[in-house]
Write a protein that holds these residues in place. Structure first.
Motif, PDB file in Angstrom:
ATOM      1  N   GLY A  12      70.113  80.537  17.230  1.00  0.00           N
ATOM      2  CA  GLY A  12      69.224  81.237  16.312  1.00  0.00           C
ATOM      3  C   GLY A  12      67.825  81.429  16.510  1.00  0.00           C
ATOM      4  O   GLY A  12      67.522  81.044  17.869  1.00  0.00           O
ATOM      5  N   CYS A  13      66.997  81.633  15.755  1.00  0.00           N
ATOM      6  CA  CYS A  13      65.481  82.080  16.029  1.00  0.00           C
ATOM      7  C   CYS A  13      65.042  80.781  16.406  1.00  0.00           C
ATOM      8  O   CYS A  13      64.127  80.714  17.590  1.00  0.00           O
ATOM      9  N   GLY A  14      65.367  79.598  15.707  1.00  0.00           N
ATOM     10  CA  GLY A  14      64.678  78.407  16.017  1.00  0.00           C
ATOM     11  C   GLY A  14      65.197  77.878  17.625  1.00  0.00           C
ATOM     12  O   GLY A  14      64.351  77.548  18.394  1.00  0.00           O
ATOM     13  N   GLY A  15      66.411  77.965  17.730  1.00  0.00           N
ATOM     14  CA  GLY A  15      66.570  77.823  19.282  1.00  0.00           C
ATOM     15  C   GLY A  15      66.287  78.435  20.121  1.00  0.00           C
ATOM     16  O   GLY A  15      66.216  77.895  21.154  1.00  0.00           O
ATOM     17  N   LEU A  16      66.333  79.819  19.895  1.00  0.00           N
ATOM     18  CA  LEU A  16      65.688  80.722  21.071  1.00  0.00           C
ATOM     19  C   LEU A  16      64.489  80.517  21.349  1.00  0.00           C
ATOM     20  O   LEU A  16      63.717  80.552  22.344  1.00  0.00           O
ATOM     21  N   PHE A  61      54.828  86.895   7.306  1.00  0.00           N
ATOM     22  CA  PHE A  61      54.207  85.926   8.083  1.00  0.00           C
ATOM     23  C   PHE A  61      54.272  86.457   9.556  1.00  0.00           C
ATOM     24  O   PHE A  61      54.484  85.592  10.323  1.00  0.00           O
ATOM     25  N   PRO A  62      54.253  87.614  10.011  1.00  0.00           N
ATOM     26  CA  PRO A  62      54.186  87.849  11.457  1.00  0.00           C
ATOM     27  C   PRO A  62      53.083  87.070  12.188  1.00  0.00           C
ATOM     28  O   PRO A  62      53.407  86.833  13.415  1.00  0.00           O
ATOM     29  N   GLY A 472      64.778  74.720  13.515  1.00  0.00           N
ATOM     30  CA  GLY A 472      65.586  75.662  12.677  1.00  0.00           C
ATOM     31  C   GLY A 472      65.480  75.165  11.242  1.00  0.00           C
ATOM     32  O   GLY A 472      64.723  74.355  10.970  1.00  0.00           O
ATOM     33  N   ALA A 473      66.229  75.659  10.244  1.00  0.00           N
ATOM     34  CA  ALA A 473      66.165  75.653   8.807  1.00  0.00           C
ATOM     35  C   ALA A 473      66.174  74.171   8.274  1.00  0.00           C
ATOM     36  O   ALA A 473      65.964  73.940   7.062  1.00  0.00           O
ATOM     37  N   SER A 474      67.017  73.311   9.217  1.00  0.00           N
ATOM     38  CA  SER A 474      67.272  72.109   8.640  1.00  0.00           C
ATOM     39  C   SER A 474      66.278  71.306   8.691  1.00  0.00           C
ATOM     40  O   SER A 474      66.092  69.959   8.477  1.00  0.00           O
ATOM     41  N   PRO A 482      60.157  83.245  10.074  1.00  0.00           N
ATOM     42  CA  PRO A 482      58.755  82.785  10.875  1.00  0.00           C
ATOM     43  C   PRO A 482      58.809  81.084  10.651  1.00  0.00           C
ATOM     44  O   PRO A 482      58.188  80.441  11.320  1.00  0.00           O
ATOM     45  N   THR A 483      59.523  80.593   9.621  1.00  0.00           N
ATOM     46  CA  THR A 483      59.279  79.301   9.300  1.00  0.00           C
ATOM     47  C   THR A 483      60.019  78.679  10.403  1.00  0.00           C
ATOM     48  O   THR A 483      59.855  77.442  11.046  1.00  0.00           O
ATOM     49  N   VAL A 484      61.496  78.869  10.826  1.00  0.00           N
ATOM     50  CA  VAL A 484      61.870  78.255  11.914  1.00  0.00           C
ATOM     51  C   VAL A 484      61.281  78.679  13.257  1.00  0.00           C
ATOM     52  O   VAL A 484      61.383  77.693  14.013  1.00  0.00           O
TER      53      VAL A 484
END
Ligand SMILES: Cc1cc2nc3c(=O)[nH]c(=O)nc-3n(C[C@H](O)[C@H](O)[C@H](O)COP(=O)(O)OP(=O)(O)OC[C@H]3O[C@@H](n4cnc5c(N)ncnc54)[C@H](O)[C@@H]3O)c2cc1C
Length: 500
Positions: A12-16, A61-62, A472-474, A482-484
């Motif tokens: 996911g975006c967090g992992g990458l 939030f870019p 990630g989201a967790s 943007p948050t992750v």
């Protein structure tokens, strides 16, 4: 000698994001992804010549995403081909009124003046409040670890101005919106945004009332589909040697002497590594991949008490006409009171409504190349759909629901729709679970109310197993692209500090 310095579970975006940052730190990183695509909820799949976004349809939030790329010596705007989305959105209200919010704050003020002159002062005060909140909170709150109570105290000590906004965290989204706006049309136009954080207006903490305002700092779509964002991280990571393996599911995380030792894949292969980063649902990861035998009883009880976030059915529409819409994002809204009632009387009771609300995301408006010439794509984010329907299942209901929703849209927001469908796919919470292995189809992993936020959300540096980190989201700060990516920066900082 381990196979890798770091194994990341989930692309996911967090992992990458964390994979790319850690590779940039000089670590040997492997990212393993169970599906055939990177990006998770922020991905784009191809079907019969149409490129369809799976979940996320725009980013806000870019600047937060840019901070992450800047750490690697580049920028968000250099790595990803971004299309500005202006107006930020338009809302089709239940009484037929259309309210459109341009990017420009001044133009938005004019729109509020047109629809509800009595709320212009409220808009000015709301803007001032949330500009102040965002200026104060963004870099502190978003990219500081929140592993425990001490971290929270440190954050407030570093940013004492945050105390001024304390009351936001203890009021509701609805309470804040109603404090600044009196006209029901304006209030209705902001009613759906609370689901961007996964809760109805009556239950979502008040600081999320910044969402409709925050969009005025810039909303973007990624050319070629939302997968462009994770691809940007893939490109940066691979430049520093990061490896990605698709179609590779992790079954277990190896633990010995309270430390991770690597992962076991579903085909039985072991990959060793002294640091493992989990980008998947943390409740599931702890209980199924680490195993209860490695967790203290209090942690087990705590993990089992977490509630998964809401799920959202999506309808992907590929069309051979130009839909009667004007902008990338059109919100189909209901009065705020009805939205709350929906949550309490349908969602929590296991039913799915006939009267729809949600987002019409017309992606080919921003990038026509996603579909064959003259054709269009709309990804419809429907009302939240509870995973366990009362007395039936999503699989059973799917054919009937698909027809019903198409008929509803044809009669309301998209006249002419039925004759112009080339392809229509309804993705239910159960489909979402199968596709991304997201338990109960949860779109933000865990609920995002106060008991699931900040130091109450699973910690980015595991308190139970050494060498285990969460992104990630967790984990803090929660779901949203943007948050992750902020969580990826937090995780990379912690690994740099603790894993030399
Ligand atoms: C319908 C929908 C609409 C949204 N709209 C927006 C929006 O417009 N803007 C916005 O900012 N955010 C939006 N979001 C939220 C945002 O997309 C997510 O919060 C964010 O992308 C989640 O990223 P993540 O890093 O937590 O991982 P995820 O995207 O959840 O990715 C986790 C990855 O782990 C993989 N995985 C799972 N189990 C395993 C395993 N056992 N082994 C290996 N890999 C595994 C999955 O396949 C997945 O690719 C939306 C989400 C959804 C679902």
């Amino acid at each position: 000698m381990s196979d890798y310095d770091v194994v990341v579970i989930g692309a996911g975006c967090g992992g990458l994001g964390i994979g790319a940052l850690l590779s940039h730190q000089g670590r040997k990183v492997l990212v393993v992804e169970q599906s055939n695509l990177i990006g998770g909820c922020c991905s784009t799949f191809e079907q019969k010549g149409y490129r369809i976004d799976l979940g996320a349809s725009i980013i806000e939030f870019p600047q937060v995403i840019d901070w992450c790329f800047k750490r690697m010596g580049t920028s968000f705007f250099d790595e990803v081909d971004l299309v500005p989305v202006d107006p930020t959105f338009s809302a089709m209200l239940s009484d037929g009124t259309k309210v459109t919010y341009p990017l420009s704050l001044e133009e938005t003020r004019k729109e509020i003046m047109r629809v509800a002159p009595e709320d212009v002062k409220g808009w000015d005060k709301y803007s001032k409040k949330f500009q102040g909140f965002i200026d104060t909170a963004l870099d502190g709150f978003f990219v500081s670890p929140m592993n425990n109570f001490t971290d929270m105290v440190k954050l407030f000590a570093k940013t004492p101005a945050l105390l001024k906004y304390n009351s936001l965290f203890f009021s509701s989204y609805e309470g804040v919106i109603r404090k600044y706006f009196k006209n029901e049309k304006i209030i209705e136009s902001f009613s759906f945004h609370s689901f961007y954080a996964g809760q109805p207006p009556a239950l979502l903490p008040g600081h999320f009332a910044m969402l409709p305002y925050a969009e005025h700092a810039g909303v973007y779509y990624s050319k070629g589909g939302m997968i462009g964002i994770p691809k940007g991280f893939q490109k940066c990571g691979e430049k520093s040697g990061m490896k990605i393996r698709l179609n590779t599911a992790v079954k277990k995380i190896l633990v010995s002497k309270k430390r991770v030792r690597g992962v076991v894949l579903e085909d039985g292969t072991e990959i060793t590594s002294d640091v493992v980063v989990s980008n998947i649902n943390s409740r599931k990861m702890y209980l199924e991949m680490i195993g209860e035998e490695h967790l203290p009883w209090l942690a087990k009880a705590g993990l089992k008490s977490y509630t998964y976030s809401m799920a959202t059915p999506m309808l992907y529409l590929c069309l051979n006409y130009t839909p009667p819409l004007e902008h990338h994002h059109t919100l189909m809204t209901l009065p705020m009171e009805k939205v709350n009632n929906y949550w309490f009387n349908h969602y929590l009771k296991g039913s799915f409504p006939k009267e729809q609300f949600g987002i019409l995301s017309w992606t080919t408006r921003s990038d026509p190349s996603l579909a064959p010439k003259g054709h269009h794509i709309i990804a419809v984010t429907l009302a939240p759909g509870v995973y366990k329907l009362k007395g039936t299942t999503w699989d059973q209901e799917k054919p009937r629901l698909k027809e019903e929703i198409i008929n509803y849209l044809d009669k309301t927001y998209l006249p002419g729709l039925k004759e112009h469908i080339v392809l229509a796919e309804l993705s239910t919470p159960s489909d979402f679970e199968k596709r991304l292995r997201s338990p109960e189809g949860a779109i933000y992993a865990l609920r995002q109310d106060l008991p699931h936020s900040m130091m109450f959300r699973p910690a980015a540096k595991s308190k139970h197993v050494k060498g285990l980190y969460l992104v990630g989201a967790s984990t803090h700060p929660g779901g949203g692209v943007p948050t992750v990516i902020a969580s990826a920066m937090i995780g990379a900082d912690l690994i740099e500090k603790y894993e030399q």
